[in-house]
Enzyme design. Structure first.
Site, PDB file in Angstrom:
ATOM      1  N   LYS A 190      -6.057  -0.249   1.276  1.00 43.32           N
ATOM      2  CA  LYS A 190      -5.323  -1.401   1.834  1.00 43.32           C
ATOM      3  C   LYS A 190      -3.956  -0.882   2.269  1.00 43.32           C
ATOM      4  CE  LYS A 190      -2.613  -4.438   1.334  1.00 43.32           C
ATOM      5  NZ  LYS A 190      -1.437  -4.605   2.223  1.00 43.32           N
ATOM      6  N   GLU A 266       2.932   4.396  -8.533  1.00 40.75           N
ATOM      7  CA  GLU A 266       3.974   5.313  -8.017  1.00 40.75           C
ATOM      8  C   GLU A 266       5.009   4.403  -7.374  1.00 40.75           C
ATOM      9  OE1 GLU A 266       3.530   8.491  -8.546  1.00 40.75           O
ATOM     10  OE2 GLU A 266       1.382   8.559  -8.943  1.00 40.75           O
ATOM     11  N   CYS A 301      11.167   7.136  -1.231  1.00 42.71           N
ATOM     12  CA  CYS A 301      11.272   6.743  -2.640  1.00 42.71           C
ATOM     13  C   CYS A 301      12.148   7.729  -3.410  1.00 42.71           C
ATOM     14  CB  CYS A 301       9.890   6.676  -3.263  1.00 42.71           C
ATOM     15  SG  CYS A 301       8.946   8.184  -3.013  1.00 42.71           S
ATOM     16  N   GLU A 400      17.574   0.006  -5.699  1.00 46.40           N
ATOM     17  CA  GLU A 400      17.019   0.811  -4.606  1.00 46.40           C
ATOM     18  C   GLU A 400      17.295   0.100  -3.286  1.00 46.40           C
ATOM     19  OE1 GLU A 400      12.700   1.011  -4.132  1.00 46.40           O
ATOM     20  OE2 GLU A 400      12.897   3.169  -3.851  1.00 46.40           O
TER      21      GLU A 400
HETATM   22  P1  NAD Z   1       5.567  -3.213  -1.620  1.00 45.84           P
HETATM   23  O1  NAD Z   1       5.411  -3.188  -3.085  1.00 45.84           O
HETATM   24  O2  NAD Z   1       6.163  -4.412  -0.985  1.00 45.84           O
HETATM   25  O3  NAD Z   1       4.147  -3.039  -0.909  1.00 45.84           O
HETATM   26  C1  NAD Z   1       3.311  -1.924  -1.167  1.00 45.84           C
HETATM   27  C2  NAD Z   1       1.871  -2.318  -0.907  1.00 45.84           C
HETATM   28  O4  NAD Z   1       1.530  -3.342  -1.834  1.00 45.84           O
HETATM   29  C3  NAD Z   1       1.622  -2.893   0.475  1.00 45.84           C
HETATM   30  O5  NAD Z   1       0.349  -2.473   0.933  1.00 45.84           O
HETATM   31  C4  NAD Z   1       1.631  -4.383   0.234  1.00 45.84           C
HETATM   32  O6  NAD Z   1       0.868  -5.121   1.167  1.00 45.84           O
HETATM   33  C5  NAD Z   1       1.007  -4.462  -1.140  1.00 45.84           C
HETATM   34  N1  NAD Z   1       1.374  -5.674  -1.870  1.00 45.84           N
HETATM   35  C6  NAD Z   1       2.532  -6.370  -1.787  1.00 45.84           C
HETATM   36  N2  NAD Z   1       2.482  -7.446  -2.594  1.00 45.84           N
HETATM   37  C7  NAD Z   1       1.278  -7.429  -3.207  1.00 45.84           C
HETATM   38  C8  NAD Z   1       0.637  -8.277  -4.143  1.00 45.84           C
HETATM   39  N3  NAD Z   1       1.223  -9.386  -4.598  1.00 45.84           N
HETATM   40  N4  NAD Z   1      -0.598  -7.940  -4.570  1.00 45.84           N
HETATM   41  C9  NAD Z   1      -1.211  -6.836  -4.109  1.00 45.84           C
HETATM   42  N5  NAD Z   1      -0.671  -6.011  -3.205  1.00 45.84           N
HETATM   43  C10 NAD Z   1       0.572  -6.298  -2.761  1.00 45.84           C
HETATM   44  O7  NAD Z   1       6.364  -1.901  -1.251  1.00 45.84           O
HETATM   45  P2  NAD Z   1       6.829  -1.432   0.193  1.00 45.84           P
HETATM   46  O8  NAD Z   1       8.033  -2.211   0.583  1.00 45.84           O
HETATM   47  O9  NAD Z   1       5.658  -1.389   1.109  1.00 45.84           O
HETATM   48  O10 NAD Z   1       7.224   0.103  -0.079  1.00 45.84           O
HETATM   49  C11 NAD Z   1       8.475   0.512  -0.482  1.00 45.84           C
HETATM   50  C12 NAD Z   1       8.461   0.869  -1.948  1.00 45.84           C
HETATM   51  O11 NAD Z   1       7.514   1.908  -2.192  1.00 45.84           O
HETATM   52  C13 NAD Z   1       9.797   1.423  -2.415  1.00 45.84           C
HETATM   53  O12 NAD Z   1      10.137   0.833  -3.636  1.00 45.84           O
HETATM   54  C14 NAD Z   1       9.509   2.907  -2.589  1.00 45.84           C
HETATM   55  O13 NAD Z   1      10.362   3.548  -3.507  1.00 45.84           O
HETATM   56  C15 NAD Z   1       8.104   2.901  -3.026  1.00 45.84           C
HETATM   57  N6  NAD Z   1       7.467   4.217  -2.832  1.00 45.84           N
HETATM   58  C16 NAD Z   1       7.185   4.994  -3.930  1.00 45.84           C
HETATM   59  C17 NAD Z   1       6.611   6.252  -3.764  1.00 45.84           C
HETATM   60  C18 NAD Z   1       6.280   7.129  -4.955  1.00 45.84           C
HETATM   61  O14 NAD Z   1       5.503   8.052  -4.802  1.00 45.84           O
HETATM   62  N7  NAD Z   1       6.812   6.865  -6.135  1.00 45.84           N
HETATM   63  C19 NAD Z   1       6.318   6.709  -2.481  1.00 45.84           C
HETATM   64  C20 NAD Z   1       6.609   5.899  -1.389  1.00 45.84           C
HETATM   65  C21 NAD Z   1       7.178   4.634  -1.570  1.00 45.84           C
END
Ligand code: NAD
Length: 501
Positions: A190, A266, A301, A400
């Site tokens: 997804k 992650e 991240c 963040e």
């Molecule tokens: P997000 O949590 O908003 O979304 C991530 C994914 O989760 C998307 O596909 C989104 O559609 C899905 N999602 C959102 N709400 C959901 C729910 N209620 N139920 C199920 N799925 C849901 O994050 P984002 O804004 O897309 O990404 C940025 C974040 O990702 C930052 O916090 C960043 O630090 C983190 N990140 C971490 C790593 C790592 O390896 N630690 C790598 C890249 C990004």
């Protein structure tokens, strides 16, 4: 002779987007018939329509993945055969380099030169690396008494749901897919609703490379619809999640409310970058900090968003950081020389500008940048921004931001620096700059972070684990350790007849 320069705008204009779901090797519309607009942050242009996957589509994708797993069409292949398919998949990614890079840049706004030089090759290398691992991993035999044999073997967990963010859409997908497919699992991916395009192309390339239909399905859609349906699904064995800490929390709830599936999170970060006064290369430290926070518009991240610098070298450090800012002018991501592109969407831009306002309101000194620019393009651009005089209690020091914003905190002692660095809910990465080998080791050991860099920040490789302590997550992507998340450990006891006749 140099190849003629590519006109990326012309290529973008000629693109035909296929945003349909991919299940069982077939493209299809969402069961509901609904779709959403895929908007480019470069100029706010609608790129195309993407299927709005939801419960019924996730059910179909999981059923397809389960059938593929149960009939062993993939897991049952000889390891060398699986290796070859994944190698071809990696080769196909490289062969589609220009198209994938263009989709990634249009979808989330990163400069085309980096999509070409970083995102596409990294995704391909990840798949190729796990392909190579397939027929080189051995199982174990336990040291048991002579009348028994205990085999400890790894088996694929089954159906894996992969939910990924938008900041490195292809690389994040590859980090989940590489080990999962190499180990013989089926996957339902997804992608983020903000960046679904390359995930769908990756699945087509995998099919062309010979991955059997059903092994890798992609359901684009919103988090609260497709994401929630996948994470709550009773027939999904594990969730590999990358995204915000807020959503990671939900993943654990979904598992608790459904089948206790394994969840590997992650999550976010607020990585500390500590420069001591015995650092012999303050200027290089400053250049590295600037490059690392401004790359990908600060939407990394592991970006070193909190710099802690000793007060004796702070002015020198700030002068060099300020001198880097002109190297990162916000510009058209499709122009070949652009280094700083667009933020992913208007919401993200507003969030970043809100943090900048809060920094000013809380009394930090904005030493560079701080404004929205290029609004006339219809896209979402923010200047590279540097704050000096940041207090560890300020929001810009604790939360963040996920934008091109560097917060610089001045400190006096090693103890104080360590306390500030570790006083965070996050623990993804950190960096120590010192010429004193004792201090460098001492501080590196005391930092609560999944990766600690000493006198650098840019090294990274598929061969090393990536993941965080504390609320930065619990899993590790990359390296052979990633197999721990996508395999079950089985013990098989065999009785050995002690008599030889
Ligand atoms: P997000 O949590 O908003 O979304 C991530 C994914 O989760 C998307 O596909 C989104 O559609 C899905 N999602 C959102 N709400 C959901 C729910 N209620 N139920 C199920 N799925 C849901 O994050 P984002 O804004 O897309 O990404 C940025 C974040 O990702 C930052 O916090 C960043 O630090 C983190 N990140 C971490 C790593 C790592 O390896 N630690 C790598 C890249 C990004």
């Amino acid at each position: 002779m140099n190849a003629p320069a590519i006109d990326w705008h012309a290529r973008a204009a000629a693109l035909r987007i296929d945003g349909r779901i991919l299940i069982d090797g077939q493209r299809r519309d969402a069961a509901s018939g609904q779709a959403f607009d895929c908007v480019s942050p470069i100029a706010g242009r609608v790129l195309g329509s993407v299927a709005r996957g939801a419960q019924a589509d996730v059910d179909a994708a999981v059923a397809s993945a389960r059938r593929a797993f149960d009939d062993a069409r993939w897991a049952g292949k000889p390891p060398a055969a699986r290796k070859r398919v994944l190698q071809r998949f990696a080769e196909a990614i490289l062969a589609a380099r220009d198209e994938l890079a263009l989709l990634e840049t249009l979808d989330m706004g990163k400069p085309i030169q980096f999509s070409l030089a970083v995102d596409v090759p990294s995704a391909a290398r990840c798949i190729a690396w796990y392909a190579e691992a397939v027929d080189k991993i051995y199982d174990e035999i336990a040291p048991t008494p002579a009348n028994a044999l205990a085999l400890i073997t790894r088996e694929p967990v089954g159906v894996i749901g992969a939910i990924v963010p938008w900041n490195y859409p292809m690389i994040m997908a590859a980090w989940k897919l590489g080990p999962a497919l190499a180990a013989g699992n089926s996957v339902v991916l997804k992608p983020s609703e903000k960046s679904p395009l390359t995930a769908l192309r990756l699945a087509e390339l995998a099919l062309q490379a010979g991955l059997p239909p059903g092994v890798f399905n992609v359901v684009p859609g919103y988090g609260h619809e497709a994401g929630e349906a996948l994470a709550l699904h009773m027939d999904v064995d594990a969730i590999g999640f990358t995204g915000s800490t807020r959503t990671g929390r939900r993943m654990l709830e979904y598992a608790g409310r459904s089948n206790l599936k394994r969840v590997f999170n992650e999550l976010g970060g607020k990585s500390a970058f500590i420069v001591f006064d015995d650092c012999g290369e303050v200027a290089r430290a400053a250049r590295t900090a600037a490059d690392s926070i401004f790359f990908n518009q600060g939407q990394s991240c592991n970006a070193p968003s909190r710099v802690l610098v000793h007060e004796r070298v702070a002015d020198e450090f700030m002068a060099v950081v300020a001198a880097q800012v002109p190297n990162w002018p916000p510009a058209d991501p499709l122009a070949p020389a652009t280094t700083l592109g667009a933020l992913v969407d208007e919401g993200q831009m507003r969030t970043v500008l809100g943090y900048i306002e809060s920094g000013v309101a809380e009394g930090a000194r904005c030493a560079a940048g701080g404004r929205q620019v290029r609004a006339e393009t219809g896209g979402f651009y923010v200047e590279p921004t540097v704050f000096d005089g940041v207090a560890p209690t300020m929001k810009i020091a604790r939360e963040e931001i996920f934008g091109p914003v560097l917060s610089v905190i001045r400190f006096k002692t090693e103890t104080e620096a360590l306390r500030i660095a570790n006083d965070s809910p996050y623990g993804l990465q950190a960096s120590v700059w010192s010429d004193n080998i004792h201090r460098a080791h001492r501080v590196a050991r005391a930092l609560r972070a999944g990766t600690v860099h000493v006198n650098q920040y840019d090294e990274d490789d598929i061969t090393v684990p990536f993941g965080g302590y504390k609320q930065s997550g619990n899993g590790r992507d990359k390296s052979l350790h990633a197999f721990d998340k996508v395999t079950e450990l089985k013990t098989t006891w065999l009785r050995i007849n002690p008599r030889g006749d």
